[in-house]
Design a protein around this motif. Structure first.
Motif, PDB file in Angstrom:
ATOM      1  N   LYS A 206      22.897  31.104 -21.163  1.00 44.45           N
ATOM      2  CA  LYS A 206      21.614  31.155 -21.235  1.00 44.45           C
ATOM      3  C   LYS A 206      20.710  30.269 -20.394  1.00 44.45           C
ATOM      4  O   LYS A 206      19.538  30.663 -19.673  1.00 44.45           O
ATOM      5  CB  LYS A 206      21.096  30.550 -22.701  1.00 44.45           C
ATOM      6  CG  LYS A 206      21.256  31.592 -23.697  1.00 44.45           C
ATOM      7  CD  LYS A 206      20.436  31.401 -24.982  1.00 44.45           C
ATOM      8  CE  LYS A 206      20.533  32.259 -25.772  1.00 44.45           C
ATOM      9  NZ  LYS A 206      19.735  32.155 -27.097  1.00 44.45           N
ATOM     10  N   LEU A 207      21.323  29.150 -19.608  1.00 41.74           N
ATOM     11  CA  LEU A 207      20.576  28.400 -18.540  1.00 41.74           C
ATOM     12  C   LEU A 207      20.974  28.972 -17.352  1.00 41.74           C
ATOM     13  O   LEU A 207      20.284  28.386 -16.275  1.00 41.74           O
ATOM     14  CB  LEU A 207      21.128  26.823 -18.790  1.00 41.74           C
ATOM     15  CG  LEU A 207      20.924  26.146 -19.885  1.00 41.74           C
ATOM     16  CD1 LEU A 207      21.520  24.676 -20.047  1.00 41.74           C
ATOM     17  CD2 LEU A 207      19.229  26.068 -20.130  1.00 41.74           C
ATOM     18  N   GLY A 208      21.789  29.846 -17.163  1.00 40.30           N
ATOM     19  CA  GLY A 208      22.296  30.424 -15.796  1.00 40.30           C
ATOM     20  C   GLY A 208      23.363  29.516 -15.135  1.00 40.30           C
ATOM     21  O   GLY A 208      23.603  29.738 -14.053  1.00 40.30           O
ATOM     22  N   ALA A 209      23.936  28.834 -15.805  1.00 40.23           N
ATOM     23  CA  ALA A 209      25.108  27.862 -15.188  1.00 40.23           C
ATOM     24  C   ALA A 209      26.293  28.636 -15.052  1.00 40.23           C
ATOM     25  O   ALA A 209      26.505  29.623 -15.950  1.00 40.23           O
ATOM     26  CB  ALA A 209      25.162  26.742 -16.151  1.00 40.23           C
TER      27      ALA A 209
ATOM     28  N   LEU B 198      21.369  20.273 -16.713  1.00 36.13           N
ATOM     29  CA  LEU B 198      22.239  21.575 -16.298  1.00 36.13           C
ATOM     30  C   LEU B 198      21.165  22.757 -15.950  1.00 36.13           C
ATOM     31  O   LEU B 198      20.195  22.779 -16.648  1.00 36.13           O
ATOM     32  CB  LEU B 198      22.890  21.812 -17.344  1.00 36.13           C
ATOM     33  CG  LEU B 198      24.254  23.022 -16.903  1.00 36.13           C
ATOM     34  CD1 LEU B 198      24.963  22.651 -15.826  1.00 36.13           C
ATOM     35  CD2 LEU B 198      25.026  23.335 -18.063  1.00 36.13           C
ATOM     36  N   GLY B 199      21.333  23.446 -14.855  1.00 37.00           N
ATOM     37  CA  GLY B 199      20.380  24.725 -14.759  1.00 37.00           C
ATOM     38  C   GLY B 199      21.090  25.655 -13.943  1.00 37.00           C
ATOM     39  O   GLY B 199      22.507  25.715 -13.856  1.00 37.00           O
ATOM     40  N   LYS B 200      20.411  26.566 -13.401  1.00 36.99           N
ATOM     41  CA  LYS B 200      20.973  27.834 -12.944  1.00 36.99           C
ATOM     42  C   LYS B 200      21.687  27.484 -11.869  1.00 36.99           C
ATOM     43  O   LYS B 200      21.188  26.902 -10.692  1.00 36.99           O
ATOM     44  CB  LYS B 200      19.652  28.815 -12.626  1.00 36.99           C
ATOM     45  CG  LYS B 200      20.257  30.013 -11.985  1.00 36.99           C
ATOM     46  CD  LYS B 200      18.700  31.055 -11.744  1.00 36.99           C
ATOM     47  CE  LYS B 200      19.156  32.429 -11.295  1.00 36.99           C
ATOM     48  NZ  LYS B 200      18.346  33.339 -11.172  1.00 36.99           N
ATOM     49  N   GLY B 201      22.911  28.262 -11.743  1.00 37.19           N
ATOM     50  CA  GLY B 201      23.717  28.082 -10.632  1.00 37.19           C
ATOM     51  C   GLY B 201      24.851  27.049 -10.560  1.00 37.19           C
ATOM     52  O   GLY B 201      25.427  26.723  -9.824  1.00 37.19           O
TER      53      GLY B 201
ATOM     54  N   ARG C 202      20.041  25.086 -29.488  1.00 43.91           N
ATOM     55  CA  ARG C 202      19.832  23.617 -29.440  1.00 43.91           C
ATOM     56  C   ARG C 202      20.751  23.105 -28.443  1.00 43.91           C
ATOM     57  O   ARG C 202      20.370  22.218 -27.627  1.00 43.91           O
ATOM     58  CB  ARG C 202      20.403  23.257 -30.872  1.00 43.91           C
ATOM     59  CG  ARG C 202      19.196  23.308 -31.907  1.00 43.91           C
ATOM     60  CD  ARG C 202      19.672  22.728 -33.127  1.00 43.91           C
ATOM     61  NE  ARG C 202      20.844  23.350 -33.763  1.00 43.91           N
ATOM     62  CZ  ARG C 202      20.553  24.314 -34.749  1.00 43.91           C
ATOM     63  NH1 ARG C 202      19.568  24.999 -34.806  1.00 43.91           N
ATOM     64  NH2 ARG C 202      21.741  24.777 -35.028  1.00 43.91           N
ATOM     65  N   VAL C 203      22.162  23.599 -28.235  1.00 42.63           N
ATOM     66  CA  VAL C 203      22.904  22.939 -26.998  1.00 42.63           C
ATOM     67  C   VAL C 203      22.326  23.243 -25.694  1.00 42.63           C
ATOM     68  O   VAL C 203      22.503  22.638 -24.999  1.00 42.63           O
ATOM     69  CB  VAL C 203      24.408  23.626 -27.306  1.00 42.63           C
ATOM     70  CG1 VAL C 203      25.119  23.287 -25.998  1.00 42.63           C
ATOM     71  CG2 VAL C 203      24.982  23.158 -28.562  1.00 42.63           C
ATOM     72  N   ALA C 204      21.965  24.573 -25.608  1.00 45.50           N
ATOM     73  CA  ALA C 204      21.185  24.803 -24.268  1.00 45.50           C
ATOM     74  C   ALA C 204      20.046  23.814 -23.768  1.00 45.50           C
ATOM     75  O   ALA C 204      20.009  23.355 -22.750  1.00 45.50           O
ATOM     76  CB  ALA C 204      20.628  26.264 -24.341  1.00 45.50           C
TER      77      ALA C 204
ATOM     78  N   PHE D 191      29.648  27.768 -24.465  1.00 44.43           N
ATOM     79  CA  PHE D 191      29.741  28.814 -23.328  1.00 44.43           C
ATOM     80  C   PHE D 191      28.610  29.562 -23.281  1.00 44.43           C
ATOM     81  O   PHE D 191      27.768  29.898 -22.272  1.00 44.43           O
ATOM     82  CB  PHE D 191      30.916  29.553 -23.430  1.00 44.43           C
ATOM     83  CG  PHE D 191      30.904  30.740 -22.645  1.00 44.43           C
ATOM     84  CD1 PHE D 191      31.540  30.461 -21.296  1.00 44.43           C
ATOM     85  CD2 PHE D 191      30.597  32.043 -22.958  1.00 44.43           C
ATOM     86  CE1 PHE D 191      31.700  31.603 -20.361  1.00 44.43           C
ATOM     87  CE2 PHE D 191      30.761  33.100 -21.904  1.00 44.43           C
ATOM     88  CZ  PHE D 191      31.206  32.757 -20.735  1.00 44.43           C
ATOM     89  N   CYS D 192      27.912  30.011 -24.321  1.00 46.62           N
ATOM     90  CA  CYS D 192      26.724  30.888 -24.360  1.00 46.62           C
ATOM     91  C   CYS D 192      25.423  30.117 -23.965  1.00 46.62           C
ATOM     92  O   CYS D 192      24.538  30.594 -23.317  1.00 46.62           O
ATOM     93  CB  CYS D 192      26.165  31.204 -25.748  1.00 46.62           C
ATOM     94  SG  CYS D 192      27.455  32.954 -26.089  1.00 46.62           S
ATOM     95  N   ALA D 193      25.528  28.503 -24.399  1.00 43.71           N
ATOM     96  CA  ALA D 193      24.439  27.848 -24.061  1.00 43.71           C
ATOM     97  C   ALA D 193      24.285  27.497 -22.564  1.00 43.71           C
ATOM     98  O   ALA D 193      23.175  27.702 -21.998  1.00 43.71           O
ATOM     99  CB  ALA D 193      24.672  26.285 -24.824  1.00 43.71           C
ATOM    100  N   ALA D 194      25.483  27.516 -21.905  1.00 46.88           N
ATOM    101  CA  ALA D 194      25.327  27.460 -20.476  1.00 46.88           C
ATOM    102  C   ALA D 194      24.969  28.535 -19.900  1.00 46.88           C
ATOM    103  O   ALA D 194      24.017  28.786 -18.917  1.00 46.88           O
ATOM    104  CB  ALA D 194      26.881  27.042 -19.893  1.00 46.88           C
TER     105      ALA D 194
END
Length: 156
Positions: free
Chosen positions: A110-113, A85-88, A75-77, A105-108
């Motif tokens: 999962k997005l590759g951030a 917010l996205g990869k990198g 949900r947070v992701a 932390f885990c949501a970011a």
């Protein structure tokens, strides 16, 4: 509040040790770069599927199962992705230790951030320096440290 004793931890060791070989294999594969199928987000998804009702996080009197934890992370992701917010990209995470810290932390992840973990005890110049040097595209700030963040927001 329930106190966790050394005996409680020792009693849980056999279950942890049974999972150790698969965790170790996945980490070795990721380190070697031999298997693109592994990511920490994917490992969380797989663990949530295989151990859905087992405790993932125990914090004070709150217990989150892997299913609940993964659901909150997702949900947070989705929320963070909807806000760009996205990869990198870099997100600054400043909050005291609690389940929401791991969820964000885990949501970011999962997005590759990339997550810049900001010490929740920093104030004024030290805080402004850390926030400026990591050049975040987004901030995730816990309510318990909001005043410290607000005091340097104009310097960012």
């Amino acid at each position: 509040m329930t106190e966790i004793t050394r005996m409680d931890l020792l009693a849980r060791m056999p279950a942890i040790m049974l999972k150790y070989p698969s965790i170790l294999r996945a980490l070795k594969d990721m380190r070697r770069g031999q298997d693109d199928r592994y990511s920490m987000g994917l490992l969380l998804e797989r663990h949530a599927a295989s151990c859905a009702d087992q405790a993932a996080i125990v914090f004070e009197e709150q217990v989150l199962t892997y299913r609940e934890f993964n659901g909150r992370v997702n949900r947070v992701a989705h929320y963070l992705a909807a806000r760009g917010l996205g990869k990198g990209q870099v997100v600054a995470l400043m909050m005291e230790n609690r389940p929401e810290f791991l969820i964000c932390f885990c949501a970011a992840m999962k997005l590759g951030a990339v997550t810049a973990l900001i010490n929740s005890h920093l104030k004024q110049q030290g805080l402004a320096h850390c926030l400026n040097i990591c050049e975040p595209q987004m901030f995730i700030i816990g309510e318990e440290v909001w005043d410290a963040f607000a005091s340097v927001r104009g310097d960012l």
